[in-house]
Design a protein around this motif. Sequence first.
Motif, PDB file in Angstrom:
ATOM      1  N   SER A 164      49.933  24.135  36.343  1.00 30.86           N
ATOM      2  CA  SER A 164      51.118  25.114  36.743  1.00 30.86           C
ATOM      3  C   SER A 164      50.241  26.528  36.344  1.00 30.86           C
ATOM      4  CB  SER A 164      52.335  24.953  36.549  1.00 30.86           C
ATOM      5  OG  SER A 164      52.523  25.207  35.037  1.00 30.86           O
ATOM      6  N   ARG A 165      49.965  27.535  37.668  1.00 35.68           N
ATOM      7  CA  ARG A 165      50.113  28.847  36.556  1.00 35.68           C
ATOM      8  C   ARG A 165      50.749  29.323  35.980  1.00 35.68           C
ATOM      9  NH1 ARG A 165      46.052  31.688  41.918  1.00 35.68           N
ATOM     10  NH2 ARG A 165      44.814  30.043  42.108  1.00 35.68           N
ATOM     11  N   LYS A 166      50.180  30.648  35.246  1.00 34.94           N
ATOM     12  CA  LYS A 166      50.675  31.393  33.891  1.00 34.94           C
ATOM     13  C   LYS A 166      51.496  32.351  35.308  1.00 34.94           C
ATOM     14  CE  LYS A 166      47.921  30.578  30.821  1.00 34.94           C
ATOM     15  NZ  LYS A 166      46.410  31.191  29.360  1.00 34.94           N
ATOM     16  N   PRO A 167      52.440  32.722  35.176  1.00 38.00           N
ATOM     17  CA  PRO A 167      53.168  33.798  35.830  1.00 38.00           C
ATOM     18  C   PRO A 167      52.719  34.892  35.345  1.00 38.00           C
ATOM     19  CG  PRO A 167      54.708  32.984  34.210  1.00 38.00           C
ATOM     20  CD  PRO A 167      53.365  31.728  33.809  1.00 38.00           C
ATOM     21  N   PHE A 171      50.446  36.320  47.975  1.00 36.55           N
ATOM     22  CA  PHE A 171      49.147  35.689  48.070  1.00 36.55           C
ATOM     23  C   PHE A 171      48.533  36.101  46.806  1.00 36.55           C
ATOM     24  CE2 PHE A 171      51.101  40.378  49.764  1.00 36.55           C
ATOM     25  CZ  PHE A 171      50.017  40.171  51.391  1.00 36.55           C
ATOM     26  N   ASP A 172      49.266  35.106  46.288  1.00 41.74           N
ATOM     27  CA  ASP A 172      49.077  34.990  44.309  1.00 41.74           C
ATOM     28  C   ASP A 172      47.888  34.046  44.676  1.00 41.74           C
ATOM     29  OD1 ASP A 172      50.188  36.715  43.287  1.00 41.74           O
ATOM     30  OD2 ASP A 172      52.055  35.178  42.538  1.00 41.74           O
ATOM     31  N   ASP A 173      48.660  32.586  45.800  1.00 44.07           N
ATOM     32  CA  ASP A 173      47.094  31.714  45.403  1.00 44.07           C
ATOM     33  C   ASP A 173      45.887  32.451  45.650  1.00 44.07           C
ATOM     34  OD1 ASP A 173      48.701  31.795  48.287  1.00 44.07           O
ATOM     35  OD2 ASP A 173      47.028  30.784  49.146  1.00 44.07           O
ATOM     36  N   LEU A 174      45.436  33.346  46.452  1.00 44.66           N
ATOM     37  CA  LEU A 174      44.553  34.054  47.071  1.00 44.66           C
ATOM     38  C   LEU A 174      43.646  34.103  45.589  1.00 44.66           C
ATOM     39  CD1 LEU A 174      45.194  35.815  50.148  1.00 44.66           C
ATOM     40  CD2 LEU A 174      44.504  33.853  49.768  1.00 44.66           C
ATOM     41  N   LEU A 190      44.928  35.009  36.238  1.00 44.19           N
ATOM     42  CA  LEU A 190      46.477  35.830  36.051  1.00 44.19           C
ATOM     43  C   LEU A 190      45.892  37.218  35.878  1.00 44.19           C
ATOM     44  CD1 LEU A 190      48.943  36.110  35.053  1.00 44.19           C
ATOM     45  CD2 LEU A 190      48.100  35.585  32.788  1.00 44.19           C
ATOM     46  N   ALA A 191      44.753  37.437  35.119  1.00 43.70           N
ATOM     47  CA  ALA A 191      44.802  39.024  35.028  1.00 43.70           C
ATOM     48  C   ALA A 191      43.872  39.624  36.551  1.00 43.70           C
ATOM     49  CB  ALA A 191      43.019  38.913  34.764  1.00 43.70           C
ATOM     50  N   GLU A 192      43.551  38.835  37.530  1.00 45.35           N
ATOM     51  CA  GLU A 192      43.600  39.465  38.900  1.00 45.35           C
ATOM     52  C   GLU A 192      45.077  39.441  39.728  1.00 45.35           C
ATOM     53  OE1 GLU A 192      40.564  36.239  40.715  1.00 45.35           O
ATOM     54  OE2 GLU A 192      39.712  36.876  39.166  1.00 45.35           O
ATOM     55  N   ARG A 193      46.250  38.060  39.389  1.00 41.60           N
ATOM     56  CA  ARG A 193      47.351  38.376  39.663  1.00 41.60           C
ATOM     57  C   ARG A 193      47.863  39.695  40.116  1.00 41.60           C
ATOM     58  NH1 ARG A 193      46.406  33.278  39.490  1.00 41.60           N
ATOM     59  NH2 ARG A 193      47.912  32.948  37.518  1.00 41.60           N
ATOM     60  N   ALA A 208      44.352  39.021  56.178  1.00 43.01           N
ATOM     61  CA  ALA A 208      45.037  38.044  57.110  1.00 43.01           C
ATOM     62  C   ALA A 208      46.393  37.669  56.423  1.00 43.01           C
ATOM     63  CB  ALA A 208      43.507  36.516  57.073  1.00 43.01           C
ATOM     64  N   ARG A 209      46.433  36.629  55.464  1.00 37.86           N
ATOM     65  CA  ARG A 209      47.708  36.649  54.987  1.00 37.86           C
ATOM     66  C   ARG A 209      48.583  38.288  55.127  1.00 37.86           C
ATOM     67  NH1 ARG A 209      48.790  32.952  50.869  1.00 37.86           N
ATOM     68  NH2 ARG A 209      47.069  31.857  51.502  1.00 37.86           N
TER      69      ARG A 209
END
Length: 437
Positions: free
Chosen positions: A4-7, A22-25, A29-32, A83-84
């Motif tokens: 699981s991804r870090k929130p 958009f988080d899955d793109l 974590l730093a980019e999100r 696109a998203r």
Amino acid sequence: MATSRKPTAPTAEAVDRFCGDFDDLFCRLAERTALRHYLIGLLLPRERNKTLTELAALVPGADRQRLHHFLHDAPWDPDALGARRVELWRRHPDLGPHGNGVLIIDETGDRKRGHGIVLAAQQYIGKLGRTANGVVAVTSHWADGTRHVPLGVRPYRPASRLPAGKADPAFATKPELAWDLIEDARGAGVPFRAVVADCVYGENPKLEGRLRTARIRYVLALRPRHGTWQFVADPAHPPAFTPAEAAARLPLEAWRRLVLTDSHNRPLVRHVAELELGPCYGPAQGTRLIAATADPTVLTADSTWFMATNLSMAEADPAEVYRIYRLRDWIEHYYKPAKHELGWADFQVRSEQAIVRHWQLVMLAFTFSLLTTPPPDQAEQAPREDRGAAGEKSAAPHRLAGHPATGPRLAVPLGTPAAVLAPLVDRPTPTRTGSAT
């Protein structure tokens, strides 16, 4: 089993919820986190240019170096983000597109100093009305007369900056970039009644041919002196060769008076007419020529418009063609806030990738503002003056941390409710990392 991804650390509920789509793109974590910080920074009403330094100084928890890496080097695709974003808008039950809207193609340029920016060169800048050193982008938009949504953007690469000039594989004309954006909109399932564009695209036979082959309806502007080739049977009485000449020969009774309203809800009187011009344009030809003017007795250049369209008479009479073309004015509902509030041209980056990423993030901020609405209880409590018109600064009761009492207000100018960023108000004052240049 997938890890699981870090929130991300919470910012504002509406921002976190919106960015979650958009988080899955973004694989890190730093980019999100940077996505949220950049979006919040763009939504802050303007007091200074929205450079990376200023965004880092204004947004609690933001860091200039991390934002710089996010814009320059982080592994994410700006086209996938766009696109998203379009898909998110397209699925909206109330604000999504419908078949009566139009697809607007336009270009915008901004002056830039020096030649360090790879896209900067001496070229025509529309808002200056002359040639200057600057950066130009071709953009696509959807509008229906009640709302406007930016769809896509393509950077224009000046031939003077490419190794082989116009023969370089990376070179594309503005009409070629426009066609790419039209195909992107169709591929994304965005419905529209017609493509609308100015004379840069209206007088390009290759683009018009592509639209015809694809059976796409269009309303494209022509210059008054756009010439046509035709046979002259009687040199003493030559036919009209340009739209301006054809309109000047039209009897006054052929013009239809049309009363519209301008952006301030005031009456706007126009006169429209169907023209015939040589073997190319006419109601019985494959392409019609429509004229609209403020005064048919004078036909001044700055208040007369000529439009070529492949819409049939059954699909749209001259008045309807002009109404469709006037939807092009809605791009100002994007450019005004995008440039005056969201910092479209405030980038201080040099690479094409970083510039395009900034543009896509500005479009993301604009779309966030469109799709975000306050809960009913907040809508009732929000003072009326908090909802300013696009491009205007409106009063808001909250202040962001790190600013004096007269500092910038929350991002209400685009329609975003003040409560959206309210959770950030009481955060600790961010450390300023430098000053804008």
